[in-house]
Design a protein around this motif. Sequence first.
Motif, PDB file in Angstrom:
ATOM      1  N   ASN A 265      58.312  20.621  11.113  1.00  0.00           N
ATOM      2  CA  ASN A 265      57.452  20.998   9.934  1.00  0.00           C
ATOM      3  C   ASN A 265      58.156  22.509   8.876  1.00  0.00           C
ATOM      4  OD1 ASN A 265      57.230  22.952  11.145  1.00  0.00           O
ATOM      5  ND2 ASN A 265      54.899  22.781  11.684  1.00  0.00           N
ATOM      6  N   ALA A 266      57.531  22.580   7.489  1.00  0.00           N
ATOM      7  CA  ALA A 266      57.942  23.397   6.643  1.00  0.00           C
ATOM      8  C   ALA A 266      57.909  25.315   7.668  1.00  0.00           C
ATOM      9  CB  ALA A 266      57.338  23.617   5.728  1.00  0.00           C
ATOM     10  N   LYS A 267      57.938  25.485   8.072  1.00  0.00           N
ATOM     11  CA  LYS A 267      57.150  26.732   9.267  1.00  0.00           C
ATOM     12  C   LYS A 267      58.527  26.651   9.806  1.00  0.00           C
ATOM     13  CE  LYS A 267      53.459  30.147  10.533  1.00  0.00           C
ATOM     14  NZ  LYS A 267      52.176  30.024  10.578  1.00  0.00           N
ATOM     15  N   SER A 268      58.797  25.864  11.109  1.00  0.00           N
ATOM     16  CA  SER A 268      59.463  26.284  12.056  1.00  0.00           C
ATOM     17  C   SER A 268      60.815  25.910  10.794  1.00  0.00           C
ATOM     18  CB  SER A 268      59.850  24.228  12.350  1.00  0.00           C
ATOM     19  OG  SER A 268      58.779  24.456  13.431  1.00  0.00           O
TER      20      SER A 268
ATOM     21  N   LEU B  47      66.612  30.786   9.065  1.00  0.00           N
ATOM     22  CA  LEU B  47      66.930  32.640   8.894  1.00  0.00           C
ATOM     23  C   LEU B  47      68.287  32.267  10.042  1.00  0.00           C
ATOM     24  CD1 LEU B  47      63.728  34.379   8.824  1.00  0.00           C
ATOM     25  CD2 LEU B  47      65.347  34.876  10.540  1.00  0.00           C
ATOM     26  N   PHE B  48      67.989  31.950  10.889  1.00  0.00           N
ATOM     27  CA  PHE B  48      68.709  32.186  12.032  1.00  0.00           C
ATOM     28  C   PHE B  48      69.689  31.588  12.288  1.00  0.00           C
ATOM     29  CE2 PHE B  48      65.091  32.996  15.373  1.00  0.00           C
ATOM     30  CZ  PHE B  48      65.719  33.998  16.285  1.00  0.00           C
ATOM     31  N   SER B  49      69.928  29.776  10.788  1.00  0.00           N
ATOM     32  CA  SER B  49      71.768  29.497  10.592  1.00  0.00           C
ATOM     33  C   SER B  49      72.512  30.466   9.622  1.00  0.00           C
ATOM     34  CB  SER B  49      71.060  28.510  10.452  1.00  0.00           C
ATOM     35  OG  SER B  49      70.705  28.376   8.884  1.00  0.00           O
ATOM     36  N   GLU B  50      71.966  31.692   9.065  1.00  0.00           N
ATOM     37  CA  GLU B  50      72.323  32.670   8.089  1.00  0.00           C
ATOM     38  C   GLU B  50      72.680  32.946   8.585  1.00  0.00           C
ATOM     39  OE1 GLU B  50      69.227  34.589   6.070  1.00  0.00           O
ATOM     40  OE2 GLU B  50      69.231  32.924   4.153  1.00  0.00           O
ATOM     41  N   GLU B  51      74.274  34.042   8.804  1.00  0.00           N
ATOM     42  CA  GLU B  51      75.300  34.936   8.823  1.00  0.00           C
ATOM     43  C   GLU B  51      73.855  35.987   8.827  1.00  0.00           C
ATOM     44  OE1 GLU B  51      79.318  36.468   8.740  1.00  0.00           O
ATOM     45  OE2 GLU B  51      78.359  35.811   6.549  1.00  0.00           O
ATOM     46  N   PRO B  52      74.371  37.525  10.177  1.00  0.00           N
ATOM     47  CA  PRO B  52      73.372  38.423  10.524  1.00  0.00           C
ATOM     48  C   PRO B  52      73.297  39.379   9.243  1.00  0.00           C
ATOM     49  CG  PRO B  52      74.702  37.937  12.484  1.00  0.00           C
ATOM     50  CD  PRO B  52      75.159  36.793  11.832  1.00  0.00           C
TER      51      PRO B  52
END
Length: 116
Positions: free
Chosen positions: A37-40, A46-51
């Motif tokens: 779903n959109a929330k997940s 967020l986790f796929s972006e670079e920190p």
Amino acid sequence: MSKYARYADLVKQTTEYSRRMTRLSNRIFGEVARPTNAKSMKVVKLFSEEPVNQRKEIHAYYPRHIETGKLMMLLRHYGLYRDEHADFKEEMDRMRMLRGKAKPERKYKSEKKPFP
């Protein structure tokens, strides 16, 4: 008909094989394996972006202090900017000069004069 076109048609079907192939393809290419779903998806993005602490624009940011300081001094010289600390220091030097306790003039090694 090419093999890829046949594969694409096969994946569109709702068979167990097509679902498993779609999941495998998504895992290979780093996408979300199962439909979410959109929330997940927000969490996945967020986790796929670079920190933040590893982004170059964040950790290697260095403001242009020297250019900004010279610009402010020039604006102060023109009367367009008031630097109260510099005004206070100049007033203290003036008062020290009037009392006869002025510091000796500093001689510069080069003939270049300091910025106004």
